[in-house]
Design a protein around this motif. Structure first.
Motif, PDB file in Angstrom:
ATOM      1  N   SER A   1     168.606  13.618 -35.477  1.00  0.00           N
ATOM      2  CA  SER A   1     168.346  14.974 -35.967  1.00  0.00           C
ATOM      3  C   SER A   1     167.758  15.823 -34.849  1.00  0.00           C
ATOM      4  N   LYS A   2     167.743  17.117 -35.098  1.00  0.00           N
ATOM      5  CA  LYS A   2     167.151  18.058 -34.152  1.00  0.00           C
ATOM      6  C   LYS A   2     165.666  17.745 -33.964  1.00  0.00           C
ATOM      7  N   LEU A   3     164.979  17.439 -35.060  1.00  0.00           N
ATOM      8  CA  LEU A   3     163.559  17.118 -34.969  1.00  0.00           C
ATOM      9  C   LEU A   3     163.343  15.886 -34.085  1.00  0.00           C
ATOM     10  N   ALA A   4     164.164  14.858 -34.269  1.00  0.00           N
ATOM     11  CA  ALA A   4     164.033  13.650 -33.445  1.00  0.00           C
ATOM     12  C   ALA A   4     164.244  13.972 -31.965  1.00  0.00           C
ATOM     13  N   LEU A   5     165.207  14.836 -31.681  1.00  0.00           N
ATOM     14  CA  LEU A   5     165.469  15.248 -30.302  1.00  0.00           C
ATOM     15  C   LEU A   5     164.257  15.956 -29.702  1.00  0.00           C
TER      16      LEU A   5
END
Length: 164
Positions: A28-32
């Motif tokens: 996900s974007k958050l993980a990135l």
């Protein structure tokens, strides 16, 4: 580009890879963003030790200002601060970044106390906020120039209240 506008597609495009490659590494974007902020937080912050508390503090406050005014980190942090207020996971991801920088300031202040330049029993957390808060305010709110002269004024004002 702020967090809201960041997409996995744009990340893949900038990296010159397929979107599936990005998703394989970050689901996900958050993980990135969490991974990227953790990597930035791991970078060592040069710790001045000139033997003079004032000089060390001016160097640190100047470096903080230079980081925000002269590197991409400034744009990233400015773009993410609003999102961090509403996203606890994102805010937590940046804790290593903030903590590493605070720890350097903490050690400089502790040396100042040890040398007798700063009073014993100093509230170090508040002193850190007192020394760094004006940089963030100036960078994010007033947009006035940062630099060594500004850092010197901040440190001198803080020391007039913190000194023995």
């Amino acid at each position: 580009m702020g967090y809201e506008r960041l997409t996995m597609e744009s990340t893949a495009e900038r990296a010159g890879v397929a979107k599936t490659t990005v998703y394989r590494r970050w689901p996900s974007k958050l993980a990135l963003v969490i991974d990227a902020s953790a990597r930035v937080g791991e970078r060592e912050v040069p710790e001045p030790d000139t033997g003079d508390t004032r000089k060390d503090l001016v160097l640190l406050v100047t470096r903080i200002g230079d980081t925000y005014a002269k590197t991409p980190a400034g744009r990233v942090v400015a773009n993410l601060l609003g999102e961090m207020a509403d996203n606890p996971a994102l805010a937590a991801a940046f804790q290593p970044f903030w903590s590493g920088r605070q720890e350097v300031m903490r050690r400089v202040l502790a040396r100042g106390v040890g040398r007798g330049d700063l009073r014993a029993g100093l509230d170090v957390d508040t002193a850190i906020e007192l020394l760094t808060g004006p940089v963030y305010y100036r960078f994010l709110v007033t947009r006035k120039p940062l630099g060594r002269a500004f850092a010197g004024r901040v440190v001198d004002l803080a020391l007039s209240g913190l000194a023995v």
